[in-house]
Design an enzyme around this catalytic site. Structure first.
Site, PDB file in Angstrom:
ATOM      1  N   ASP A  49      99.673  33.065  48.319  1.00 52.67           N
ATOM      2  CA  ASP A  49      98.688  33.799  47.532  1.00 52.67           C
ATOM      3  C   ASP A  49      97.417  34.000  48.368  1.00 52.67           C
ATOM      4  OD1 ASP A  49     100.374  33.540  45.401  1.00 52.67           O
ATOM      5  OD2 ASP A  49      98.871  32.637  43.988  1.00 52.67           O
ATOM      6  N   HIS A 193      98.741  29.053  50.208  1.00 50.67           N
ATOM      7  CA  HIS A 193      97.834  30.248  50.514  1.00 50.67           C
ATOM      8  C   HIS A 193      97.624  30.334  52.129  1.00 50.67           C
ATOM      9  CE1 HIS A 193      96.711  28.513  46.744  1.00 50.67           C
ATOM     10  NE2 HIS A 193      96.321  29.799  46.298  1.00 50.67           N
TER      11      HIS A 193
END
Length: 233
Positions: A49, A193
């Site tokens: 993400d 991430h």
């Protein structure tokens, strides 16, 4: 007095329920999110993400290429870097929508505003790659009635996760990897991430652990057998 007290208590319970279901994407209360595949096969999906991050994302891609692993990147529209997005597609990764800004009111804006932001994120990805995402992940994993309405308007497939690495919090990469190891199960979707310091090193450690535990990585759209992009006829 009794009626008022009961009403207050009911509202409090209702508020807690709404809060818990909104911040648990696996609750499926407001959207039907795909978050773990029911399977006995030792496979997991890796999802990233909050990119693109110009320095770190290419390093993450380097690790994936070296290890022959495909992943899914949920890209923020105003961080879209055309060269990096094209590299993702060329190297076998899939790109999903993670909204335009990942800020402001975010998942608490109106459905119309969120739909407009999501459309602009799709447009940024499509301009770079020629592909318009069908996979969507709401910021912070928050779901609510507005997001549910937006998802229906846009026709997205929502991808959640069953393992939250918490790699955005303080702690060593080894601690993060061991946290993931404890939660491993067949069909898991792991949230990472690619915009955090140490992301490439963390990924390399995680891939070592997955290999030790006998898991292989499968791209999330292939795991759930769903179409990742709009099909143009």
């Amino acid at each position: 007095m009794l009626v008022g007290g009961l009403l207050t208590a009911a509202l409090a319970v209702s508020s807690v329920w709404v809060y818990r279901t909104s911040f648990r994407i696996s609750s499926r209360r407001w959207v039907h999110a795909l978050y773990r595949k029911e399977t006995s096969e030792r496979v997991v999906a890796l999802t990233f993400d909050d990119g693109v991050e110009p320095r770190l994302t290419p390093q993450v891609l380097d690790v994936l290429r070296q290890r022959h692993v495909e992943a899914c990147f949920f890209v923020v529209g105003d961080r879209a870097d055309g060269d990096i997005l094209r590299r993702m597609v060329a190297e076998g990764h899939v790109i999903g929508n993670h909204t335009l800004h990942h800020g402001g009111l975010g998942p608490f804006a109106t459905a119309r505003k969120m739909a407009d932001d999501a459309r602009k994120c799709d447009a940024a990805i499509c301009a770079a790659t020629g592909r318009s995402p069908r996979l969507f992940r709401p910021p912070f994993g928050v779901t609510n009635p507005m997001i549910g309405k937006m998802v229906r308007l846009r026709g997205y497939t929502v991808i959640g996760w069953s393992i939250r690495s918490l790699d955005t919090l303080r702690g060593s990469r080894e601690e993060v990897v061991q946290r993931i190891r404890r939660q491993l199960q067949p069909g898991a979707v792991i949230l990472l991430h690619d915009n955090r310091e140490g992301a490439p090193e963390l990924l390399a450690l995680l891939l070592d652990v997955l290999e030790e535990e006998g898991y292989r990585v499968k791209r999330v759209d292939k795991l759930f057998e769903t179409e990742p992009y709009e099909v143009r006829k």
